[in-house]
Design a protein around this motif. Structure first.
Motif, mmCIF file in Angstrom:
data_model
loop_
_atom_site.group_PDB
_atom_site.id
_atom_site.type_symbol
_atom_site.label_atom_id
_atom_site.label_comp_id
_atom_site.label_asym_id
_atom_site.label_seq_id
_atom_site.Cartn_x
_atom_site.Cartn_y
_atom_site.Cartn_z
ATOM 1 N N ASP A 2 -3.515 1.177 -3.152
ATOM 2 C CA ASP A 2 -4.305 0.915 -4.366
ATOM 3 C C ASP A 2 -4.446 -0.595 -4.556
ATOM 4 O O ASP A 2 -3.630 -1.386 -4.035
ATOM 5 N N VAL A 3 -5.474 -0.993 -5.308
ATOM 6 C CA VAL A 3 -5.698 -2.396 -5.671
ATOM 7 C C VAL A 3 -5.999 -2.456 -7.159
ATOM 8 O O VAL A 3 -6.772 -1.641 -7.678
ATOM 9 N N ALA A 44 7.048 0.336 -7.525
ATOM 10 C CA ALA A 44 7.134 -0.911 -8.295
ATOM 11 C C ALA A 44 5.774 -1.395 -8.776
ATOM 12 O O ALA A 44 5.630 -2.541 -9.181
ATOM 13 N N ALA A 45 4.795 -0.498 -8.754
ATOM 14 C CA ALA A 45 3.452 -0.898 -9.165
ATOM 15 C C ALA A 45 3.394 -1.124 -10.670
ATOM 16 O O ALA A 45 4.182 -0.562 -11.438
ATOM 17 N N LEU A 87 -10.650 -3.754 0.423
ATOM 18 C CA LEU A 87 -9.192 -3.863 0.345
ATOM 19 C C LEU A 87 -8.543 -2.484 0.299
ATOM 20 O O LEU A 87 -7.546 -2.223 0.992
ATOM 21 N N CYS A 88 -9.099 -1.606 -0.528
ATOM 22 C CA CYS A 88 -8.516 -0.260 -0.669
ATOM 23 C C CYS A 88 -8.613 0.551 0.630
ATOM 24 O O CYS A 88 -7.790 1.447 0.877
ATOM 25 N N HIS A 115 -3.424 -7.648 -7.170
ATOM 26 C CA HIS A 115 -2.195 -6.915 -6.936
ATOM 27 C C HIS A 115 -2.540 -5.767 -5.978
ATOM 28 O O HIS A 115 -3.487 -5.014 -6.225
ATOM 29 N N VAL A 116 -1.786 -5.649 -4.916
ATOM 30 C CA VAL A 116 -2.066 -4.629 -3.901
ATOM 31 C C VAL A 116 -0.843 -3.722 -3.753
ATOM 32 O O VAL A 116 0.258 -4.190 -3.450
#
Length: 304
Positions: free
Chosen positions: A236-237, A293-294, A228-229, A255-256
């Motif tokens: 980021d994941v 918004a992470a 995913l990363c 969450h990605v």
């Protein structure tokens, strides 16, 4: 190549499988009755031990039969993931029952050491020989089904264990006939008990892991996170959760953090396609976040 395989229900195949399980139940119950009567007549605790194990297999197949039918029910408001875990619950019941039976047999075997009972060797050999044939027939009936279900696989392995137990009882009966070694009967009972405990311990772990929402052995969570990363547009994941909904169905939630929110829908679709193509994960919930918004808690696992 996907790491997980998807098993769809085909009515004709399911019906044929049900018939095989029903036949296996029938022959095991009949054998159990014969073995218990013969064990009481001959005085062989080992023969009764083998009969009880056969009965547990018959009951496990009854539970498996019911679980197979329940598992086919579609998802609804009560069970939004469907009813597939019915087979996993059934497997847990079967293993716990086997452990209790094995402990009871161990206690009875020790009791026979303290209070030996004369055993009729011929009855033991003949009935255990018949039991061996029935065990092999039962194993053959459910062999194909065991490849796709941990519940049926447990029942299959139990029957293989039964076959081994029957061989041990035949050997014990022969030694009683040839040499009058009555002590062999409780020894074999304890060996059967020990084997059932060992087998149950090996089998119950994966079942509990599924029920506890443990991550699968394949794909590994670090491998999924790295994939995913490394995808285009991903920064980021975190808050990654990977678990088995049932034996052959893996689910993912994460969450990605993406580099550009303008292409959010495209990135989400690409990631879902990547997860399905690479790992066979068809159920994934991805919460996309922009760089500003992470989440404050950015732990890879255990948050979200």
């Amino acid at each position: 190549m996907p790491h997980d395989h998807h098993h769809h229900h085909h009515p004709e195949v399911d019906l044929a499988g049900d018939r095989r399980v029903a036949a296996a139940v029938g022959v095991n119950i009949l054998l159990t009755v014969v073995q218990i009567v013969a064990g009481l007549f001959s005085g062989s605790l080992a023969l009764i031990a083998d009969a009880v194990h056969n009965l547990s297999d018959a009951l496990s197949l009854v539970i498996a039969f019911a679980a197979r039918r329940i598992a086919r029910r579609p998802a609804d408001a009560d069970m939004t993931f469907g009813y597939g875990r019915a087979e996993v619950v059934a497997a847990l019941i079967n293993y716990v029952t086997l452990i209790v039976i094995a402990l009871w047999l161990a206690v009875e075997g020790v009791g026979r050491f303290l209070n030996p009972v004369e055993v009729e060797g011929w009855t033991v050999v003949i009935v255990a020989g018949v039991a061996l044939v029935v065990d092999l027939v039962t194993a053959a009936l459910i062999l194909r089904l065991s490849h796709d279900s941990m519940n049926i696989r447990a029942a299959f392995l139990h029957n293989v264990a039964d076959a081994m137990g029957s061989v041990a009882v035949v050997v014990g009966g022969t030694l009683i006939l040839l040499y009058g070694w009555w002590i062999v009967d409780p020894i074999i009972t304890l060996l059967i008990s020990g084997y059932i405990l060992w087998h149950s311990w090996q089998g119950i772990g994966p079942v509990i892991r599924v029920l506890m929402l443990g991550s699968p052995d394949s794909p590994r969570i670090d491998e999924v996170a790295h994939t995913l990363c490394s995808a285009d547009g991903v920064a980021d994941v975190h808050a990654l959760h990977l678990w088995r909904v049932q034996e052959h169905r893996v689910a993912l939630q994460a969450h990605v953090v993406i580099e550009d929110t303008a292409g959010m829908d495209v990135v989400r679709a690409d990631l879902k396609a990547l997860l399905e193509d690479r790992f066979g994960i068809t159920h994934s919930s991805l919460e996309l976040e922009g760089p500003g918004a992470a989440c404050h808690d950015r732990a890879l696992i255990g948050s979200g």
